[in-house]
Design a protein around this motif. Structure first.
Motif, PDB file in Angstrom:
ATOM      1  N   UNK A  11      18.850 -39.898   7.772  1.00  0.00           N
ATOM      2  CA  UNK A  11      20.118 -39.892   7.328  1.00  0.00           C
ATOM      3  C   UNK A  11      20.055 -41.115   6.279  1.00  0.00           C
ATOM      4  N   UNK A  12      19.988 -41.072   4.876  1.00  0.00           N
ATOM      5  CA  UNK A  12      19.959 -42.085   4.008  1.00  0.00           C
ATOM      6  C   UNK A  12      21.466 -42.299   3.611  1.00  0.00           C
ATOM      7  N   UNK A  13      22.014 -43.743   3.948  1.00  0.00           N
ATOM      8  CA  UNK A  13      23.195 -44.008   3.493  1.00  0.00           C
ATOM      9  C   UNK A  13      22.984 -44.379   1.760  1.00  0.00           C
ATOM     10  N   UNK A  14      23.795 -44.042   0.923  1.00  0.00           N
ATOM     11  CA  UNK A  14      23.758 -44.395  -0.578  1.00  0.00           C
ATOM     12  C   UNK A  14      24.868 -45.413  -0.644  1.00  0.00           C
ATOM     13  N   UNK A  15      24.810 -46.154  -1.730  1.00  0.00           N
ATOM     14  CA  UNK A  15      25.636 -47.235  -2.217  1.00  0.00           C
ATOM     15  C   UNK A  15      26.803 -46.599  -2.516  1.00  0.00           C
ATOM     16  N   UNK A  16      26.755 -45.240  -2.992  1.00  0.00           N
ATOM     17  CA  UNK A  16      28.308 -44.456  -3.155  1.00  0.00           C
ATOM     18  C   UNK A  16      28.955 -44.417  -1.942  1.00  0.00           C
ATOM     19  N   UNK A  17      28.525 -44.552  -0.938  1.00  0.00           N
ATOM     20  CA  UNK A  17      29.115 -44.324   0.326  1.00  0.00           C
ATOM     21  C   UNK A  17      28.903 -43.024   0.982  1.00  0.00           C
ATOM     22  N   UNK A  18      28.051 -42.147   0.292  1.00  0.00           N
ATOM     23  CA  UNK A  18      27.550 -40.692   0.755  1.00  0.00           C
ATOM     24  C   UNK A  18      26.397 -40.802   1.668  1.00  0.00           C
ATOM     25  N   UNK A  19      25.987 -39.818   2.301  1.00  0.00           N
ATOM     26  CA  UNK A  19      24.759 -39.743   3.104  1.00  0.00           C
ATOM     27  C   UNK A  19      24.078 -38.718   2.669  1.00  0.00           C
ATOM     28  N   UNK A  20      22.870 -38.871   2.450  1.00  0.00           N
ATOM     29  CA  UNK A  20      21.564 -37.702   1.934  1.00  0.00           C
ATOM     30  C   UNK A  20      20.965 -37.493   3.214  1.00  0.00           C
ATOM     31  N   UNK A  21      20.715 -36.428   3.780  1.00  0.00           N
ATOM     32  CA  UNK A  21      19.684 -36.072   4.668  1.00  0.00           C
ATOM     33  C   UNK A  21      18.351 -36.057   4.072  1.00  0.00           C
ATOM     34  N   UNK A  22      17.550 -36.762   4.360  1.00  0.00           N
ATOM     35  CA  UNK A  22      16.136 -36.697   3.600  1.00  0.00           C
ATOM     36  C   UNK A  22      15.202 -36.145   4.734  1.00  0.00           C
TER      37      UNK A  22
END
Length: 269
Positions: free
Chosen positions: A71-82
């Motif tokens: 789970x990669x937390x992005x600066x925008x606040x969203x989370x991207x599952x890599x």
């Protein structure tokens, strides 16, 4: 080396994204069953596997395969599952290991699929098992188009493959500290999307990024290269890795352009 783990080789012991997506012909040959991106194909629904501790060990059979996500937390606040690993199940239990320093259990997600009904995790129109069986030429966690072996690869399966691609000699670059080290150059496009594409170039044959862009990736439409990043994957044989083994790989970007923390973190994943 377990297949699929090379995407996270960027830091740690030896252990890694298609603008023109290939059609899945191999897995479906003679079956009459449509493959990913073909009319009539329905993506299978995975079974979620609860992650409670690290290392991650799951109950399994040889009919299963597993996808490990970070789970990669992005600066925008969203989370991207890599997706960082796809591995076939073993009889009894299967261990899913992250090649970097382990994170806490809540940072991982695991999906279980059936080998007989595979998904297409990277969305490149070729199913996971077909790509896993052809690992190196293809990569089930990397959406990048395959390239000819003489130009590079979309996955590095083991130390021998790294050595085949690595440059080690006097370099055509001002980085004096890279002299007498082994390194491979990498190229990423669409880094800001949910599906970046990653290539490792045969740096022994094509020592300059420009060579790979205009030869190895000549089939990619140049206008569509967005979020581009390139750099070096460098091997340090005498540095101790997080798991206690000898040998660490690290990456750095080429050029002088500054990259955001979010970009650096995503490239690491």
């Amino acid at each position: 080396m377990q297949q699929g783990g090379i995407a996270r080789l960027l830091v740690g012991a030896v252990c890694v994204v298609a603008l023109l997506a290939p059609t899945n012909l191999v897995a479906q040959a003679g079956s009459g069953t449509p493959g990913p991106c073909e009319q009539g194909w329905v993506a299978p629904t995975p079974t979620a596997v609860t992650v409670t501790s690290v290392p991650i060990t799951v109950s399994s059979t040889v009919d299963d395969y597993f996808v490990l996500y970070v789970k990669h937390g992005r600066e925008s606040g969203s989370v991207l599952d890599v997706p960082v690993l796809i591995k076939r199940g073993e009889a009894g239990t299967t261990t899913l290991s992250d090649s970097l320093r382990p994170l806490s259990a809540d940072k991982y997600r695991v999906d279980k699929h059936l080998v007989a009904n595979p998904a297409d995790v990277d969305g490149d129109c070729t199913d996971d098992i077909t790509e896993l069986n052809d690992f190196g030429h293809q990569n089930p966690t990397n959406r990048a188009d395959s390239v000819k072996a003489k130009y590079g690869t979309v996955a590095i399966a083991d130390r021998a493959e790294f050595k085949r691609l690595a440059y080690k000699d006097k370099i055509l670059d001002p980085r004096d500290y890279l002299q007498d080290t082994e390194f491979i150059k990498f190229n990423i496009v669409n880094i800001h999307s949910d599906s970046p594409r990653l290539w490792f170039q045969d740096t022994k044959r094509l020592p300059v990024h420009w060579n790979f862009h205009h030869v190895g990736l000549s089939h990619i439409v140049q206008c569509c290269w967005t979020g581009r990043a390139s750099g070096f994957l460098i091997y340090h044989p005498n540095v101790v890795a997080p798991d206690g083994s000898l040998g660490v790989y690290r990456f750095e970007f080429s050029g002088l352009r500054a990259h955001s923390y979010d970009d650096i973190s995503l490239v690491n994943e």
